[in-house]
Write a protein that holds these residues in place. Structure first.
Motif, PDB file in Angstrom:
ATOM      1  N   ARG A  80       0.842  -1.199   0.000  1.00  0.00           N
ATOM      2  CA  ARG A  80       0.000   0.000   0.000  1.00  0.00           C
ATOM      3  C   ARG A  80       0.880   1.253   0.000  1.00  0.00           C
ATOM      4  NH1 ARG A  80      -2.601   2.381   4.939  1.00  0.00           N
ATOM      5  NH2 ARG A  80      -0.535   1.788   5.668  1.00  0.00           N
ATOM      6  N   THR A  81       1.887   1.246   0.882  1.00  0.00           N
ATOM      7  CA  THR A  81       2.794   2.387   0.975  1.00  0.00           C
ATOM      8  C   THR A  81       3.493   2.640  -0.352  1.00  0.00           C
ATOM      9  OG1 THR A  81       3.164   1.868   3.297  1.00  0.00           O
ATOM     10  CG2 THR A  81       4.780   3.296   2.256  1.00  0.00           C
ATOM     11  N   LEU A  82       3.817   1.572  -1.070  1.00  0.00           N
ATOM     12  CA  LEU A  82       4.585   1.712  -2.306  1.00  0.00           C
ATOM     13  C   LEU A  82       3.677   1.837  -3.537  1.00  0.00           C
ATOM     14  CD1 LEU A  82       7.469  -0.792  -1.507  1.00  0.00           C
ATOM     15  CD2 LEU A  82       7.557   1.703  -1.466  1.00  0.00           C
ATOM     16  N   GLY A  83       2.378   1.910  -3.329  1.00  0.00           N
ATOM     17  CA  GLY A  83       1.476   2.256  -4.425  1.00  0.00           C
ATOM     18  C   GLY A  83       0.923   1.105  -5.233  1.00  0.00           C
ATOM     19  N   ALA A  84       1.051  -0.135  -4.743  1.00  0.00           N
ATOM     20  CA  ALA A  84       0.457  -1.267  -5.455  1.00  0.00           C
ATOM     21  C   ALA A  84      -0.956  -1.503  -4.935  1.00  0.00           C
ATOM     22  CB  ALA A  84       1.304  -2.520  -5.268  1.00  0.00           C
ATOM     23  N   LYS A  85      -1.756  -2.214  -5.748  1.00  0.00           N
ATOM     24  CA  LYS A  85      -3.148  -2.503  -5.371  1.00  0.00           C
ATOM     25  C   LYS A  85      -3.214  -3.976  -5.000  1.00  0.00           C
ATOM     26  CE  LYS A  85      -7.540  -2.779  -7.841  1.00  0.00           C
ATOM     27  NZ  LYS A  85      -7.372  -4.220  -7.963  1.00  0.00           N
ATOM     28  N   VAL A  86      -3.657  -4.258  -3.767  1.00  0.00           N
ATOM     29  CA  VAL A  86      -3.607  -5.623  -3.254  1.00  0.00           C
ATOM     30  C   VAL A  86      -5.002  -6.240  -3.221  1.00  0.00           C
ATOM     31  CG1 VAL A  86      -2.984  -7.075  -1.291  1.00  0.00           C
ATOM     32  CG2 VAL A  86      -1.601  -5.065  -1.841  1.00  0.00           C
ATOM     33  N   THR A  87      -5.102  -7.481  -3.703  1.00  0.00           N
ATOM     34  CA  THR A  87      -6.329  -8.260  -3.579  1.00  0.00           C
ATOM     35  C   THR A  87      -6.019  -9.522  -2.786  1.00  0.00           C
ATOM     36  OG1 THR A  87      -7.064  -7.469  -5.746  1.00  0.00           O
ATOM     37  CG2 THR A  87      -8.197  -9.390  -4.849  1.00  0.00           C
ATOM     38  N   LEU A  88      -6.809  -9.791  -1.766  1.00  0.00           N
ATOM     39  CA  LEU A  88      -6.642 -11.014  -0.983  1.00  0.00           C
ATOM     40  C   LEU A  88      -7.652 -12.046  -1.469  1.00  0.00           C
ATOM     41  CD1 LEU A  88      -6.353  -9.501   2.626  1.00  0.00           C
ATOM     42  CD2 LEU A  88      -4.501 -10.092   1.050  1.00  0.00           C
ATOM     43  N   VAL A  89      -7.181 -13.274  -1.685  1.00  0.00           N
ATOM     44  CA  VAL A  89      -8.070 -14.360  -2.069  1.00  0.00           C
ATOM     45  C   VAL A  89      -7.887 -15.495  -1.078  1.00  0.00           C
ATOM     46  CG1 VAL A  89      -8.721 -16.003  -3.865  1.00  0.00           C
ATOM     47  CG2 VAL A  89      -7.852 -13.733  -4.501  1.00  0.00           C
ATOM     48  N   ALA A  90      -8.961 -15.887  -0.416  1.00  0.00           N
ATOM     49  CA  ALA A  90      -8.869 -16.940   0.587  1.00  0.00           C
ATOM     50  C   ALA A  90     -10.260 -17.436   0.914  1.00  0.00           C
ATOM     51  CB  ALA A  90      -8.218 -16.399   1.856  1.00  0.00           C
ATOM     52  N   PRO A  91     -10.378 -18.639   1.487  1.00  0.00           N
ATOM     53  CA  PRO A  91     -11.673 -19.048   2.019  1.00  0.00           C
ATOM     54  C   PRO A  91     -12.057 -18.076   3.133  1.00  0.00           C
ATOM     55  CG  PRO A  91     -10.046 -20.837   2.184  1.00  0.00           C
ATOM     56  CD  PRO A  91      -9.319 -19.633   1.730  1.00  0.00           C
ATOM     57  N   PRO A  92     -13.343 -17.766   3.298  1.00  0.00           N
ATOM     58  CA  PRO A  92     -13.758 -16.796   4.317  1.00  0.00           C
ATOM     59  C   PRO A  92     -13.237 -17.159   5.705  1.00  0.00           C
ATOM     60  CG  PRO A  92     -15.616 -17.420   2.939  1.00  0.00           C
ATOM     61  CD  PRO A  92     -14.470 -18.275   2.508  1.00  0.00           C
ATOM     62  N   THR A  93     -13.053 -18.444   5.981  1.00  0.00           N
ATOM     63  CA  THR A  93     -12.576 -18.862   7.302  1.00  0.00           C
ATOM     64  C   THR A  93     -11.115 -18.508   7.523  1.00  0.00           C
ATOM     65  OG1 THR A  93     -12.164 -21.021   6.319  1.00  0.00           O
ATOM     66  CG2 THR A  93     -14.178 -20.768   7.625  1.00  0.00           C
ATOM     67  N   LEU A  94     -10.359 -18.232   6.470  1.00  0.00           N
ATOM     68  CA  LEU A  94      -8.931 -17.934   6.601  1.00  0.00           C
ATOM     69  C   LEU A  94      -8.642 -16.454   6.371  1.00  0.00           C
ATOM     70  CD1 LEU A  94      -7.253 -21.085   5.009  1.00  0.00           C
ATOM     71  CD2 LEU A  94      -7.337 -20.432   7.422  1.00  0.00           C
ATOM     72  N   LEU A  95      -9.678 -15.616   6.509  1.00  0.00           N
ATOM     73  CA  LEU A  95      -9.479 -14.164   6.463  1.00  0.00           C
ATOM     74  C   LEU A  95      -9.753 -13.600   7.852  1.00  0.00           C
ATOM     75  CD1 LEU A  95     -11.278 -13.258   3.125  1.00  0.00           C
ATOM     76  CD2 LEU A  95      -8.840 -12.970   3.593  1.00  0.00           C
ATOM     77  N   PRO A  96      -8.946 -12.643   8.318  1.00  0.00           N
ATOM     78  CA  PRO A  96      -9.221 -12.061   9.636  1.00  0.00           C
ATOM     79  C   PRO A  96     -10.487 -11.212   9.609  1.00  0.00           C
ATOM     80  CG  PRO A  96      -7.316 -11.020   8.603  1.00  0.00           C
ATOM     81  CD  PRO A  96      -7.758 -12.098   7.683  1.00  0.00           C
ATOM     82  N   ASN A  97     -11.112 -11.062  10.767  1.00  0.00           N
ATOM     83  CA  ASN A  97     -12.343 -10.268  10.841  1.00  0.00           C
ATOM     84  C   ASN A  97     -12.098  -8.823  10.431  1.00  0.00           C
ATOM     85  OD1 ASN A  97     -13.915 -12.386  11.759  1.00  0.00           O
ATOM     86  ND2 ASN A  97     -13.334 -12.019  13.902  1.00  0.00           N
ATOM     87  N   ALA A  98     -10.892  -8.328  10.742  1.00  0.00           N
ATOM     88  CA  ALA A  98     -10.612  -6.914  10.524  1.00  0.00           C
ATOM     89  C   ALA A  98     -10.320  -6.587   9.064  1.00  0.00           C
ATOM     90  CB  ALA A  98      -9.429  -6.485  11.389  1.00  0.00           C
ATOM     91  N   VAL A  99     -10.410  -7.581   8.183  1.00  0.00           N
ATOM     92  CA  VAL A  99      -9.966  -7.365   6.807  1.00  0.00           C
ATOM     93  C   VAL A  99     -10.734  -6.233   6.121  1.00  0.00           C
ATOM     94  CG1 VAL A  99     -11.456  -8.996   5.589  1.00  0.00           C
ATOM     95  CG2 VAL A  99      -9.089  -8.661   4.828  1.00  0.00           C
ATOM     96  N   ALA A 100     -11.958  -5.986   6.596  1.00  0.00           N
ATOM     97  CA  ALA A 100     -12.761  -4.913   5.996  1.00  0.00           C
ATOM     98  C   ALA A 100     -12.075  -3.558   6.165  1.00  0.00           C
ATOM     99  CB  ALA A 100     -14.150  -4.880   6.627  1.00  0.00           C
ATOM    100  N   ASP A 101     -11.245  -3.424   7.200  1.00  0.00           N
ATOM    101  CA  ASP A 101     -10.558  -2.147   7.454  1.00  0.00           C
ATOM    102  C   ASP A 101      -9.210  -2.061   6.740  1.00  0.00           C
ATOM    103  OD1 ASP A 101     -12.652  -1.552   9.140  1.00  0.00           O
ATOM    104  OD2 ASP A 101     -11.647  -2.407  10.900  1.00  0.00           O
ATOM    105  N   TRP A 102      -8.779  -3.135   6.111  1.00  0.00           N
ATOM    106  CA  TRP A 102      -7.477  -3.098   5.439  1.00  0.00           C
ATOM    107  C   TRP A 102      -7.606  -2.439   4.076  1.00  0.00           C
ATOM    108  CZ3 TRP A 102      -4.774  -8.551   6.163  1.00  0.00           C
ATOM    109  CH2 TRP A 102      -4.630  -8.797   7.541  1.00  0.00           C
ATOM    110  N   PRO A 103      -6.511  -1.869   3.587  1.00  0.00           N
ATOM    111  CA  PRO A 103      -6.573  -1.209   2.267  1.00  0.00           C
ATOM    112  C   PRO A 103      -6.457  -2.228   1.134  1.00  0.00           C
ATOM    113  CG  PRO A 103      -4.379  -0.991   3.206  1.00  0.00           C
ATOM    114  CD  PRO A 103      -5.182  -1.733   4.218  1.00  0.00           C
ATOM    115  N   VAL A 104      -7.402  -3.177   1.085  1.00  0.00           N
ATOM    116  CA  VAL A 104      -7.332  -4.262   0.095  1.00  0.00           C
ATOM    117  C   VAL A 104      -8.713  -4.558  -0.469  1.00  0.00           C
ATOM    118  CG1 VAL A 104      -5.368  -5.408   1.204  1.00  0.00           C
ATOM    119  CG2 VAL A 104      -7.697  -6.033   1.874  1.00  0.00           C
TER     120      VAL A 104
END
Lengths: 188, 313
Positions: free
Chosen positions: B176-200
């Motif tokens: 994020r700091t270096l200007g790339a756009k990040v997409t996370l792909v995972a089963p819902p059970t392997l994503l943290p609850n706070a992911v909604a607040d991440w810049p992804v």
């Protein structure tokens, strides 16, 4: 102290001296010490080519990690080291820097150079020798001897890095070593 | 630079770029015959590892040795720690031995942060719990920049066990700091609850994301951190979230496949993908040494404290 035309004449004379002393520059490698030794090395190579038609391999050598004063101030950013193809073994390597002062940068550069091979000889070319050596080091080619006080800084500016060619003496008087060194950055 | 390297979340863009630029110069050294530099002569680096790690510890050790620092390896097994010594007492012991830097890996998130409050030297986080692993993210960014020439504007997809992955967290913040756009792909059970607040961005469908990815980073499924059933079977995980040859073929021609290691071939990544020319897995290991050299140089290469700096002529 020096204007664009003066610097051009000095570089031209130094190029001739290098050709004379190295018998035509056939075995020479020019290594500029960043930041402003690099454009000076390139200019010397260009002038040598114009005079004699020989193409002298030119590169850069960053001595930062070999300095003896690293722990005395904030960490220094590293500059580019670019040894030309063909290396330095058996060649006459001419280290090129803008200002010769304490001699500590050149000492570090000699150590750095040794890691890349064993030159037949190492020589030193500087645009300005301002005196105040702290080590037994002298230049083989000097553009201009410039007596200075330790309180002053010599700033070399090149079109390539600074927009225009000039050599200035800055500071002195009340400014003192501390302020001069801190503010001048590349000036020495 | 800060005095410590604890996370990428608080790393400024200019400092991150300084690490990458310094690493670039360090990487050039691996091309020459004498790879050693005298720069950190007389400095002591302690590798303090409370978790098993061959690759990271060896990488830090080699980086410190290339810079001529003295290296002490201190692992929890077979040491005073197994006899019940606390982290603080261990830290004070290292302090008394004159450690200039402590490279710390710990199963508890935040342990290096605590350590930094107790020792005078610099602390480098080599992985703490499920928090951060900053040098891994820096070497990943370095690898991407070397291969693709830039980071700004790139689409980076991180696939797998984000929940337990400190590598994913460090990469999210740094990219994020270096200007790339990040997409996370995972089963819902392997994503943290706070992911909604991440810049992804988040997706559950790998096939939909791959064609638009410049970089795909596969994460290891961390069986040792799995305390519950996060997915039905390994086979199902591999079918839905594993990178096999057919999936890799849908990537753009220039796209990179990365993995922080150690990888489980056949689980999250197929063997022929891991060994393909677009895979940077071996390069990442080599780049790790250069990036860790850069970090050690930037943290230890200058004066200890600003007020101790003398003006030199």
């Amino acid at each position: 102290m020096l204007a664009q035309a003066d610097i051009a004449r000095i570089v031209s004379r130094m190029a001739h001296q290098i050709l004379e002393k190295t018998s035509g520059g056939g075995n020479v490698v020019l290594l500029g010490i960043p930041t402003r030794g690099v454009p000076l090395a390139t200019r010397l190579a260009t002038r040598i080519h114009e005079v004699e038609g020989v193409t002298v391999p030119t590169g850069s050598l960053d001595p930062t990690m070999y300095r003896d004063d690293l722990r005395l101030r904030a960490v220094r950013p590293l500059r580019v080291t670019d040894i030309p193809d063909g290396g330095v073994d058996g060649r006459v390597v001419i280290l090129v820097d803008d200002v010769l002062y304490s001699g500590r940068t050149v000492r570090a550069a000699l150590d750095a150079l040794a890691e890349y091979g064993r030159p037949r000889a190492v020589q030193l070319a500087v645009l300005v020798d301002r005196g105040h050596r702290e080590l037994p080091i002298r230049a083989d080619y000097v553009g201009k001897n410039m007596p200075t006080s330790r309180r002053e800084s010599v700033a070399v500016r090149f079109g390539e890095t600074d927009g225009a060619d000039a050599v200035l003496i800055v500071g002195g008087g009340a400014a003192g070593d501390a302020a001069g060194e801190a503010a001048a950055g590349d000036a020495r | 630079m800060n005095r410590h390297l604890l996370s990428t979340a608080d790393l400024l863009r200019e400092d991150a770029l300084l690490v990458l630029d310094t690493a670039e110069q360090m990487a050039r050294l691996s091309d020459r015959s004498v790879k050693k530099l005298p720069t950190l002569r007389g400095r002591t680096v302690v590798n303090l590892f409370f978790e098993d790690s061959t690759r990271t510890r060896t990488s830090f050790e080699l980086a410190a040795k290339r810079l001529s620092a003295d290296v002490i390896n201190f692992s929890a097994k077979g040491s005073s720690v197994s006899k019940g010594e606390s982290l603080k007492d261990t830290a004070l012991t290292l302090e008394a031995m004159g450690a200039d830097a402590v490279v710390c890996r710990h199963p508890a998130s935040g342990a290096p942060q605590r350590l930094a409050g107790w020792v005078r030297g610099s602390v480098l986080n080599a992985g703490d719990g499920t928090h951060e692993h900053p040098t891994q993210a820096l070497l990943d960014a370095f690898t991407i920049r070397r291969r693709l020439g830039r980071l700004e504007g790139l689409a980076v997809t991180i696939v797998g066990d984000v929940l337990h992955s400190r590598v994913a967290r460090s990469n999210v913040w740094l990219l994020r700091t270096l200007g790339a756009k990040v997409t996370l792909v995972a089963p819902p059970t392997l994503l943290p609850n706070a992911v909604a607040d991440w810049p992804v961005d988040v997706s559950y469908n790998l096939d939909a994301v791959l064609p638009g990815s410049d970089v795909v980073m596969m994460l290891r499924v961390q069986r040792e951190r799995m305390s519950a059933a996060f997915f039905p079977t390994e086979r199902e995980y591999s079918r839905r979230y594993g990178l096999d040859a057919d999936r890799a073929a849908t990537l753009p021609p220039h796209a990179l496949v990365m993995h922080p290691g150690p990888m489980v071939r056949g689980m999250e990544i197929a063997s022929d993908v891991a060994d393909s020319p677009r895979s940077t897995i071996v390069e990442q290991v080599a780049n790790g040494v250069s990036v860790r050299m850069a970090c050690l140089y930037l943290l230890l290469g200058g004066a200890d404290e600003p007020e101790e700096r003398e003006v030199i002529r």
